[in-house]
Design an enzyme around this catalytic site. Structure first.
Site, mmCIF file in Angstrom:
data_model
loop_
_atom_site.group_PDB
_atom_site.id
_atom_site.type_symbol
_atom_site.label_atom_id
_atom_site.label_comp_id
_atom_site.label_asym_id
_atom_site.label_seq_id
_atom_site.Cartn_x
_atom_site.Cartn_y
_atom_site.Cartn_z
ATOM 1 N N HIS A 1 0.865 -1.194 0.000
ATOM 2 C CA HIS A 1 0.000 0.000 0.000
ATOM 3 C C HIS A 1 0.891 1.230 0.000
ATOM 4 O O HIS A 1 1.954 1.242 0.631
ATOM 5 C CB HIS A 1 -0.890 0.021 1.253
ATOM 6 C CG HIS A 1 -2.072 0.921 1.127
ATOM 7 N ND1 HIS A 1 -1.978 2.274 1.358
ATOM 8 C CD2 HIS A 1 -3.348 0.673 0.760
ATOM 9 C CE1 HIS A 1 -3.166 2.822 1.157
ATOM 10 N NE2 HIS A 1 -4.020 1.875 0.787
ATOM 11 N N ASP B 1 -7.996 -5.213 -0.103
ATOM 12 C CA ASP B 1 -8.479 -6.069 -1.204
ATOM 13 C C ASP B 1 -8.138 -7.532 -1.020
ATOM 14 O O ASP B 1 -8.584 -8.368 -1.810
ATOM 15 C CB ASP B 1 -7.882 -5.554 -2.521
ATOM 16 C CG ASP B 1 -8.421 -4.190 -2.875
ATOM 17 O OD1 ASP B 1 -7.624 -3.263 -3.107
ATOM 18 O OD2 ASP B 1 -9.657 -4.033 -2.860
HETATM 19 C C1 SDX Z 1 -6.211 0.112 -2.882
HETATM 20 O O1 SDX Z 1 -4.438 4.647 -1.975
HETATM 21 C C2 SDX Z 1 -5.382 4.016 -1.337
HETATM 22 O O2 SDX Z 1 -5.794 4.371 -0.267
HETATM 23 C C3 SDX Z 1 -5.928 2.777 -2.074
HETATM 24 C C4 SDX Z 1 -6.955 1.936 -1.317
HETATM 25 C C5 SDX Z 1 -8.234 2.698 -1.054
HETATM 26 O O3 SDX Z 1 -8.939 2.357 -0.095
HETATM 27 O O4 SDX Z 1 -8.576 3.581 -1.883
HETATM 28 O O5 SDX Z 1 -6.406 1.474 -0.085
HETATM 29 C C6 SDX Z 1 -7.358 0.715 -2.142
HETATM 30 O O6 SDX Z 1 -5.976 0.478 -4.013
HETATM 31 C C7 SDX Z 1 -5.322 -0.866 -2.156
HETATM 32 C C8 SDX Z 1 -4.114 -1.336 -3.030
HETATM 33 C C9 SDX Z 1 -4.615 -2.419 -3.976
HETATM 34 N N1 SDX Z 1 -3.538 -2.791 -4.949
HETATM 35 C C10 SDX Z 1 -2.902 -3.977 -4.845
HETATM 36 O O7 SDX Z 1 -3.088 -4.798 -3.942
HETATM 37 C C11 SDX Z 1 -1.938 -4.238 -6.003
HETATM 38 C C12 SDX Z 1 -0.647 -4.844 -5.447
HETATM 39 N N2 SDX Z 1 0.040 -3.793 -4.708
HETATM 40 C C13 SDX Z 1 1.005 -3.025 -5.403
HETATM 41 O O8 SDX Z 1 0.970 -2.950 -6.754
HETATM 42 C C14 SDX Z 1 1.528 -1.821 -4.639
HETATM 43 O O9 SDX Z 1 1.756 -2.224 -3.351
HETATM 44 C C15 SDX Z 1 0.710 -0.550 -4.656
HETATM 45 C C16 SDX Z 1 0.436 -0.098 -6.045
HETATM 46 C C17 SDX Z 1 -0.570 -0.763 -3.934
HETATM 47 C C18 SDX Z 1 1.503 0.516 -3.927
HETATM 48 O O10 SDX Z 1 2.705 0.578 -4.553
HETATM 49 P P1 SDX Z 1 3.687 1.868 -4.385
HETATM 50 O O11 SDX Z 1 3.384 2.613 -3.162
HETATM 51 O O12 SDX Z 1 3.683 2.619 -5.675
HETATM 52 O O13 SDX Z 1 5.061 1.194 -4.110
HETATM 53 P P2 SDX Z 1 5.955 0.526 -5.200
HETATM 54 O O14 SDX Z 1 5.133 -0.040 -6.319
HETATM 55 O O15 SDX Z 1 7.014 1.500 -5.535
HETATM 56 O O16 SDX Z 1 6.531 -0.699 -4.367
HETATM 57 C C19 SDX Z 1 7.600 -0.497 -3.462
HETATM 58 C C20 SDX Z 1 8.419 -1.774 -3.574
HETATM 59 C C21 SDX Z 1 8.776 -2.110 -5.022
HETATM 60 O O17 SDX Z 1 9.994 -2.858 -4.972
HETATM 61 P P3 SDX Z 1 11.386 -2.031 -5.249
HETATM 62 O O18 SDX Z 1 11.220 -1.332 -6.601
HETATM 63 O O19 SDX Z 1 11.532 -1.070 -4.120
HETATM 64 O O20 SDX Z 1 12.437 -3.127 -5.280
HETATM 65 O O21 SDX Z 1 7.624 -2.880 -3.103
HETATM 66 C C22 SDX Z 1 7.401 -3.782 -4.189
HETATM 67 C C23 SDX Z 1 7.697 -3.040 -5.491
HETATM 68 O O22 SDX Z 1 8.142 -3.946 -6.493
HETATM 69 N N3 SDX Z 1 6.002 -4.181 -4.103
HETATM 70 C C24 SDX Z 1 5.559 -5.418 -4.291
HETATM 71 C C25 SDX Z 1 4.174 -5.336 -4.075
HETATM 72 N N4 SDX Z 1 3.826 -4.074 -3.794
HETATM 73 C C26 SDX Z 1 4.971 -3.360 -3.829
HETATM 74 N N5 SDX Z 1 6.186 -6.578 -4.600
HETATM 75 C C27 SDX Z 1 5.406 -7.675 -4.694
HETATM 76 N N6 SDX Z 1 4.052 -7.694 -4.511
HETATM 77 C C28 SDX Z 1 3.420 -6.535 -4.202
HETATM 78 N N7 SDX Z 1 2.097 -6.551 -4.011
#
Ligand code: SDX
Length: 428
Positions: free
Chosen positions: A306, A363
């Site tokens: 998140h 989710d």
């Molecule tokens: C919602 O914003 C809100 O409030 C949203 C929400 C709401 O109520 O409105 O809470 C609802 O959208 C919840 C999120 C649902 N999405 C997912 O579950 C999709 C999977 N999660 C990710 O794609 C990710 O965690 C995000 C998009 C939710 C957040 O990502 P960020 O903050 O942009 O962080 P990032 O993508 O830069 O990740 C940081 C690191 C990365 O690795 P590095 O580049 O630092 O090596 O963490 C890794 C990412 O690769 N990472 C994951 C991961 N999420 C982040 N690796 C594996 N699996 C994951 N799920």
């Protein structure tokens, strides 16, 4: 003069920028005058460090896993309130009196039907249209049925607020009925909000359908948990679109489209598809944990991570408890729930997820309950939209009500070609 932050620029100039502090002690540097004073702008792709507004609606502490609606902890609201009362709290800023709540619920109950011509919109969609496409299209089209409304902007907003809260469940249920080739079920005003939605979703003209009141209560709780979440992608979209001065139906249709994406609200659908993939692959949880960690793999653990929560999402904790209750109540066991629990356990022991503070989010478990209710997986994000509607409306209202809010128009840093020549087509 309150606190200030000093900014020293390469050219030698230094300026003092005001520091503002919120009621929960969050701090921000106010850069509203930065460009006029220095010619500089700031840049922050993804806006992870940028506040777009002040807001009184929702507070999140991502490090502590705290979520408050209008200052009340989400756990308290989930235990003591209901969805329409929560909607009123978010939109109007305080808990309604008994008479205010009665009027609010009564108004919503008596606006659940769609104009008969709006019903014909469904004829134009293919049977397998994604329901988020149907939802956003029909919501945008509602603006054509409520043009040139009489009354002040506040009265128009209030009326359209009621219409959207009342009609979105009908629009969603009819999208499902269209997809399964069954007749549309008209709302029954003798039923509660979520009971009416389940009735429109699953009843058939050929038989009497009884909604399980406990399922209606669980759905009410899920809607409460999804009702708002400060400046998430879809809510920021609603505020952005509202800032152009357009109608609320267009704002909500835009919010629905932003929510659709798998990184945001579409994640609940992606979680179930991921769990099913793991189940079909023999339930090999560790294989997918390793895959999610691989830099070169585009596989992510959906429902994990998140932008704000770097601790457990408080909503996920509540939903997880209800998963067991709902499945026990329905006397069904779902292998996907077992896989989800194994996945969570394995991830929370793995240094990759621990170091990056990736926890299950709202989710991760919600789809297990929707599946148990008979909601098709492609409609999971529609359920998120039904829950999030009050938050979108609250933020659109807050944007319009606040003095000084103007068209949102970010700047950029240009990095393209300079002094490029125009080359005639016969010379290219
Ligand atoms: C919602 O914003 C809100 O409030 C949203 C929400 C709401 O109520 O409105 O809470 C609802 O959208 C919840 C999120 C649902 N999405 C997912 O579950 C999709 C999977 N999660 C990710 O794609 C990710 O965690 C995000 C998009 C939710 C957040 O990502 P960020 O903050 O942009 O962080 P990032 O993508 O830069 O990740 C940081 C690191 C990365 O690795 P590095 O580049 O630092 O090596 O963490 C890794 C990412 O690769 N990472 C994951 C991961 N999420 C982040 N690796 C594996 N699996 C994951 N799920």
């Amino acid at each position: 003069m309150g606190d200030t932050a000093e900014l020293k620029l390469p050219e030698g100039q230094s300026i003092q920028l005001p520091v503002i502090t919120g009621t929960e002690k969050e701090r921000a540097i106010d850069i509203a005058k930065l460009r006029t004073q220095t010619g500089y702008i700031t840049i922050d792709p993804g806006f992870g460090n940028t506040g777009s507004c002040n807001s009184k609606i929702t507070f999140i502490d991502g490090d502590k896993g705290i979520l408050h609606y209008r200052g009340i902890p989400i756990e308290t609201i989930a235990e003591k309130s209901n969805f329409l009362e929560t909607a009123y709290l978010l939109i109007y800023g305080e808990l309604p009196s008994a008479s205010e709540l009665h009027r609010f619920v009564n108004d919503i109950t008596h606006h659940t039907m769609l104009h008969e011509e709006a019903k014909r919109l469904y004829d134009g969609f293919p049977k397998d249209a994604h329901p988020m496409a149907v939802l956003s299209s029909v919501v945008a089209a509602l603006s054509t049925f409520y043009q040139d409304e009489e009354g002040s902007p506040e009265e128009v907003f209030q009326n359209n607020c009621i219409r959207l809260l009342a009609k979105l469940p009908t629009i969603a249920a009819w999208a499902y009925k269209k997809s399964v080739g069954q007749p549309f079920i008209y709302p029954d005003n003798n039923r509660s909000y979520t009971e009416n939605f389940l009735y429109m979703m699953f009843s058939l003209p050929a038989e009497i359908y009884q909604v399980d009141p406990e399922m209606a209560r669980v759905l009410d709780l899920l809607f409460i948990l999804h009702a708002d979440h400060e400046q998430n992608c879809s809510t920021s979209t609603v505020r952005m679109v509202r800032s152009s001065g357009t109608n609320i139906f267009a704002c909500i249709a835009a919010g629905i489209c932003a929510l659709w994406g798998p990184l945001h609200g579409g994640a609940n659908q992606a979680v179930l598809e991921m769990l099913e993939l793991i189940r079909q692959d023999g339930g090999n949880v560790q294989k997918y944990i390793e895959l999610a960690k691989k830099k070169d793999s585009d596989f992510r653990l959906m429902g994990f991570g998140h932008r704000v929560y770097k601790n457990f999402d408080p909503r996920c904790k509540i939903i997880k408890q209800w998963c067991d209750k709902v499945l026990n109540k329905m006397q069904v066991s779902d292998p996907l729930l077992d896989i989800a629990k194994q996945l969570e356990e394995a991830a929370l022991k793995d240094a990759y997820f621990v170091d990056k503070k990736l926890y299950p989010n709202v989710d991760f478990y919600s789809g297990i309950i929707y599946k148990a209710m008979g909601i098709p997986v492609e409609a999971f994000t529609v359920m998120f939209a039904l829950g999030r509607l009050p938050g979108w409306l609250a933020h659109a209202k807050e944007f319009s009500d606040e003095e000084g809010n103007k068209l949102n128009r970010p700047r950029q840093i240009y990095t393209g070609p300079v002094n490029a020549p125009y080359v005639p087509v016969d010379k290219r």
